[in-house]
Motif scaffolding. Structure first.
Motif, PDB file in Angstrom:
ATOM      1  N   UNK A 356      89.404  -8.707  12.493  1.00 19.24           N
ATOM      2  CA  UNK A 356      89.561  -9.668  13.593  1.00 19.24           C
ATOM      3  C   UNK A 356      88.375  -9.667  14.558  1.00 19.24           C
ATOM      4  N   UNK A 357      87.144  -9.777  14.012  1.00 22.59           N
ATOM      5  CA  UNK A 357      85.962  -9.701  14.872  1.00 22.59           C
ATOM      6  C   UNK A 357      85.942 -10.857  15.865  1.00 22.59           C
ATOM      7  N   UNK A 358      85.184 -10.673  16.930  1.00 25.68           N
ATOM      8  CA  UNK A 358      85.090 -11.686  17.984  1.00 25.68           C
ATOM      9  C   UNK A 358      83.655 -12.212  18.090  1.00 25.68           C
ATOM     10  N   UNK A 359      82.974 -12.322  16.960  1.00 23.62           N
ATOM     11  CA  UNK A 359      81.586 -12.782  16.970  1.00 23.62           C
ATOM     12  C   UNK A 359      81.458 -14.228  17.438  1.00 23.62           C
ATOM     13  N   UNK A 360      82.514 -15.004  17.294  1.00 24.97           N
ATOM     14  CA  UNK A 360      82.495 -16.378  17.793  1.00 24.97           C
ATOM     15  C   UNK A 360      83.204 -16.497  19.132  1.00 24.97           C
ATOM     16  N   UNK A 361      83.481 -15.355  19.766  1.00 22.35           N
ATOM     17  CA  UNK A 361      84.145 -15.382  21.059  1.00 22.35           C
ATOM     18  C   UNK A 361      85.650 -15.329  20.931  1.00 22.35           C
ATOM     19  N   UNK A 362      86.320 -15.618  22.040  1.00 20.52           N
ATOM     20  CA  UNK A 362      87.778 -15.559  22.075  1.00 20.52           C
ATOM     21  C   UNK A 362      88.245 -16.381  23.268  1.00 20.52           C
ATOM     22  N   UNK A 363      89.473 -16.887  23.181  1.00 21.40           N
ATOM     23  CA  UNK A 363      90.059 -17.611  24.305  1.00 21.40           C
ATOM     24  C   UNK A 363      89.536 -19.029  24.433  1.00 21.40           C
ATOM     25  N   UNK A 364      89.643 -19.605  25.627  1.00 15.69           N
ATOM     26  CA  UNK A 364      89.252 -21.001  25.825  1.00 15.69           C
ATOM     27  C   UNK A 364      87.803 -21.280  25.446  1.00 15.69           C
ATOM     28  N   UNK A 366      86.083 -19.905  23.031  1.00 17.20           N
ATOM     29  CA  UNK A 366      85.767 -19.606  21.639  1.00 17.20           C
ATOM     30  C   UNK A 366      84.758 -20.641  21.138  1.00 17.20           C
ATOM     31  N   UNK A 367      83.753 -20.173  20.404  1.00 13.98           N
ATOM     32  CA  UNK A 367      82.672 -21.060  19.976  1.00 13.98           C
ATOM     33  C   UNK A 367      83.211 -22.276  19.228  1.00 13.98           C
ATOM     34  N   UNK A 368      82.979 -23.492  19.734  1.00 16.31           N
ATOM     35  CA  UNK A 368      83.521 -24.677  19.055  1.00 16.31           C
ATOM     36  C   UNK A 368      82.911 -24.885  17.679  1.00 16.31           C
ATOM     37  N   UNK A 369      81.726 -24.300  17.441  1.00 18.75           N
ATOM     38  CA  UNK A 369      81.085 -24.444  16.139  1.00 18.75           C
ATOM     39  C   UNK A 369      81.329 -23.279  15.203  1.00 18.75           C
ATOM     40  N   UNK A 370      82.337 -22.464  15.481  1.00 15.00           N
ATOM     41  CA  UNK A 370      82.603 -21.293  14.659  1.00 15.00           C
ATOM     42  C   UNK A 370      82.876 -21.628  13.206  1.00 15.00           C
ATOM     43  N   UNK A 371      83.701 -22.628  12.969  1.00 14.66           N
ATOM     44  CA  UNK A 371      84.022 -23.027  11.588  1.00 14.66           C
ATOM     45  C   UNK A 371      82.775 -23.528  10.876  1.00 14.66           C
TER      46      UNK A 371
END
Length: 418
Positions: A356-364, A366-371
């Motif tokens: 469950x890494x948080x490399x794309x952030x977390x919460x509101x 969270x990186x919108x380009x993560x996918x």
């Protein structure tokens, strides 16, 4: 997680907690050196050992800030509305960059509900379904880029030949930016992300990018297109989003799209210096998606910390009292090395599950380009490993140049042969 209700300043126990917390948290000056390879920042490692909540002073800005490093606490702060991004606009904070030029209304400095409303306007382009819409086009663009690499033959700079042009092409496709403007977007992005060029150069590049997107979004006020600028144009046209807000979000997404260049550069540097890992990915393609997640957890994708938050109420974290008005940073890099969540965190384990890494952030925020970023990494690993047998570094690892004075870490060039 040790989180309590807001504390009463008159409460003697609360005052004792504050005194004890600050007494055990001397302010650490964090110089943030230019690091090469995938070495973890030694100062951050020391701060993690010193405690879950410490105090830091970064090279620029004013004052000091709390630093939160444990996984559960990082996720709590990232998701708790008592820690505001918007409030950073109103007070000076210690920071990494020598200049601080956020645009008022930019999504990175908004709190819900405005932040939620703005992100919702572009969600169709960045959800799993929206990203899958560009998968085949992205794969074809990558094939064409690698065709050119193979045609020119080894040796080559993998960064210049593939890892830079591919993410630029993909984010411009998703944004709806014409292919003829890709190079200009890249130049602007590099100037904005550099901490060495100076405030005036960064401001000029940001003004020019904002003006470009203001024109492009304005032209698409009645669009039914599926790209980001068309969605923003439609949202502005019907009054859901202000033009200034739309432009700020477009700039953030465009800049963020090039993070893949640095992340993939670090990934391939790591793999090319660890032939055992590279061989596993070559011979066991089925493990690649999980392996990419583990590499995303492991690589130090940025220098120091990202954007600050301001506590709007008194909050206690792990026995340390954070007062209303205090600046607070969280470290996703540190959270990804928390041994309570990731056993033996210094080991790259392609079988790690869950991860469950948080490399794309977390919460509101969270990186919108993560996918999209994950899709690009998968395509790059598949294409380069399958089409370039024997891919290896063309120079000793210590001769690979890494970016200096950059907010995002990664190799400036990656000389390879095959």
């Amino acid at each position: 997680m040790a989180l309590t209700e807001p504390l009463d300043p008159a409460d003697g126990a609360a005052v004792a907690v504050e005194a004890a917390g600050e007494a055990t948290c001397p302010v650490r000056h964090w110089e943030v050196p230019d690091l090469t390879g995938v070495d973890f920042d030694p100062t951050l490692a020391e701060l993690m050992r010193e405690g879950p909540v410490t105090r830091i002073q970064l090279p620029n800005g004013e004052g000091w800030a709390w630093l939160v490093t444990r996984y559960d606490d990082v996720r709590m702060v990232a998701n708790d509305l008592r820690f505001s991004r918007e409030a950073v606009m109103e007070q000076p904070v210690t920071r990494l960059a020598p200049h601080f030029i956020p645009d008022r209304g930019a999504v990175g400095f908004l709190d819900p509900p405005d932040h939620t409303r703005l992100r919702r306007s572009v969600a169709p382009a960045l959800t799993s379904k929206g990203v899958e819409r560009v998968r085949e086009k992205a794969r074809l663009m990558l094939d064409e880029i690698i065709d050119g690499l193979v045609r020119d033959g080894p040796p080559a700079d993998l960064t210049a030949a593939v890892l830079s042009p591919f993410p630029i092409a993909v984010i411009c496709e998703v944004m709806g930016v014409p292919a003829a403007d890709r190079h200009t977007m890249h130049i602007w992005t590099q100037l904005i992300l550099s901490s060495r060029q100076g405030k005036e150069v960064s401001e000029k590049a940001k003004r020019e990018m904002r003006a470009y997107f203001a024109d492009l979004i304005g032209l698409r006020a009645n669009s039914t297109g599926e790209d980001v600028c068309s969605l923003l144009g439609a949202a502005v046209g019907c009054g859901e989003v202000a033009l200034e807000e739309a432009v700020g979000l477009a700039v953030l997404l465009q800049i963020g799209g090039e993070a893949v260049t640095n992340n993939s550069g670090q990934m391939f540097y790591l793999l090319l210096t660890r032939p055992d890992l590279l061989d596993r990915l070559r011979t066991e393609p089925a493990i690649r998606p999980r392996a990419i997640d583990e590499l995303l957890r492991y690589i130090p994708h940025r220098s120091a910390v990202g954007l600050c938050r301001i506590a709007t109420q008194d909050v206690e974290i792990k026995g340390v009292r954070i007062q209303a008005g205090d600046a607070v940073y969280i470290s996703y890099l540190a959270a990804n090395r928390d041994p309570a969540v990731f056993p033996d965190p210094e080991t790259i384990d392609f079988a790690r599950s869950p991860n469950p890494h948080v490399s794309f952030g977390f919460g509101p925020h969270y990186c919108p380009g993560g996918q999209l970023g994950r899709l690009e990494e998968e395509l790059l690993v598949d294409a380069l490993l399958d089409r370039l047998p024997g891919l290896r570094l063309a120079v000793p690892p210590e001769q690979v140049p890494f970016r200096k004075g950059a907010l995002i870490r990664g190799p400036e060039a990656l000389p390879v042969t095959w």
